[in-house]
Design a protein around this motif. Structure first.
Motif, PDB file in Angstrom:
ATOM      1  N   ALA A  27       0.755  -1.258  -0.012  1.00 38.32           N
ATOM      2  CA  ALA A  27      -0.064  -0.018  -0.060  1.00 38.32           C
ATOM      3  C   ALA A  27       0.977   1.385   0.045  1.00 38.32           C
ATOM      4  O   ALA A  27       2.182   1.336   0.580  1.00 38.32           O
ATOM      5  N   SER A  28       0.339   2.177  -0.591  1.00 31.18           N
ATOM      6  CA  SER A  28       1.031   3.514  -0.608  1.00 31.18           C
ATOM      7  C   SER A  28       0.084   4.631  -0.242  1.00 31.18           C
ATOM      8  O   SER A  28      -1.179   4.463  -0.157  1.00 31.18           O
ATOM      9  N   GLU A  29       0.509   5.779   0.243  1.00 30.40           N
ATOM     10  CA  GLU A  29      -0.081   6.872   0.454  1.00 30.40           C
ATOM     11  C   GLU A  29      -1.171   7.426  -0.816  1.00 30.40           C
ATOM     12  O   GLU A  29      -2.099   7.714  -0.595  1.00 30.40           O
TER      13      GLU A  29
ATOM     14  N   GLN B  36      -9.097   3.784   9.471  1.00 33.52           N
ATOM     15  CA  GLN B  36      -8.482   3.024  10.345  1.00 33.52           C
ATOM     16  C   GLN B  36      -7.420   2.136   9.886  1.00 33.52           C
ATOM     17  O   GLN B  36      -6.536   1.614  10.479  1.00 33.52           O
ATOM     18  N   ASP B  37      -7.361   1.830   8.464  1.00 36.85           N
ATOM     19  CA  ASP B  37      -6.304   1.159   7.933  1.00 36.85           C
ATOM     20  C   ASP B  37      -5.171   2.007   8.052  1.00 36.85           C
ATOM     21  O   ASP B  37      -5.010   3.016   7.349  1.00 36.85           O
ATOM     22  N   GLN B  38      -3.863   1.819   8.556  1.00 30.35           N
ATOM     23  CA  GLN B  38      -2.665   2.180   8.589  1.00 30.35           C
ATOM     24  C   GLN B  38      -1.499   1.810   7.845  1.00 30.35           C
ATOM     25  O   GLN B  38      -1.686   0.487   7.591  1.00 30.35           O
ATOM     26  N   LEU B  39      -0.879   2.504   7.170  1.00 31.86           N
ATOM     27  CA  LEU B  39       0.239   2.092   6.454  1.00 31.86           C
ATOM     28  C   LEU B  39       1.263   1.720   7.202  1.00 31.86           C
ATOM     29  O   LEU B  39       1.612   2.519   8.466  1.00 31.86           O
ATOM     30  N   SER B  40       2.149   0.772   6.964  1.00 27.21           N
ATOM     31  CA  SER B  40       3.106   0.506   7.841  1.00 27.21           C
ATOM     32  C   SER B  40       4.656   0.961   7.526  1.00 27.21           C
ATOM     33  O   SER B  40       4.815   1.451   6.320  1.00 27.21           O
TER      34      SER B  40
END
Length: 65
Positions: free
Chosen positions: A25-27, A61-65
């Motif tokens: 995933a990316s911003e 709620q989903d956060q990028l790590s």
């Protein structure tokens, strides 16, 4: 036939969530999903707006790590 904006928003959030799980995933993915939700809100029915708000909450709620 082109997908409607509501379906595009759902697909974008699903894609972002899948990418988080896969570590890809990316911003930009998150921003694209957010933009799709906002675009869909303009033409959404009340029921769709409720679902779009839930998608927005899921997205936040989903956060990028």
């Amino acid at each position: 036939m082109q997908k409607n904006l509501f379906q595009q928003a759902k697909d974008a959030v699903t894609q972002f969530t899948s990418n988080i799980t896969g570590g890809n995933a990316s911003e930009q993915d998150k921003q694209a999903a957010h933009n799709a939700i906002q675009a869909a809100m303009n033409d959404a029915t009340p029921e769709e707006k409720q679902q779009l708000q839930q998608l927005q909450q899921q997205l936040e709620q989903d956060q990028l790590s």
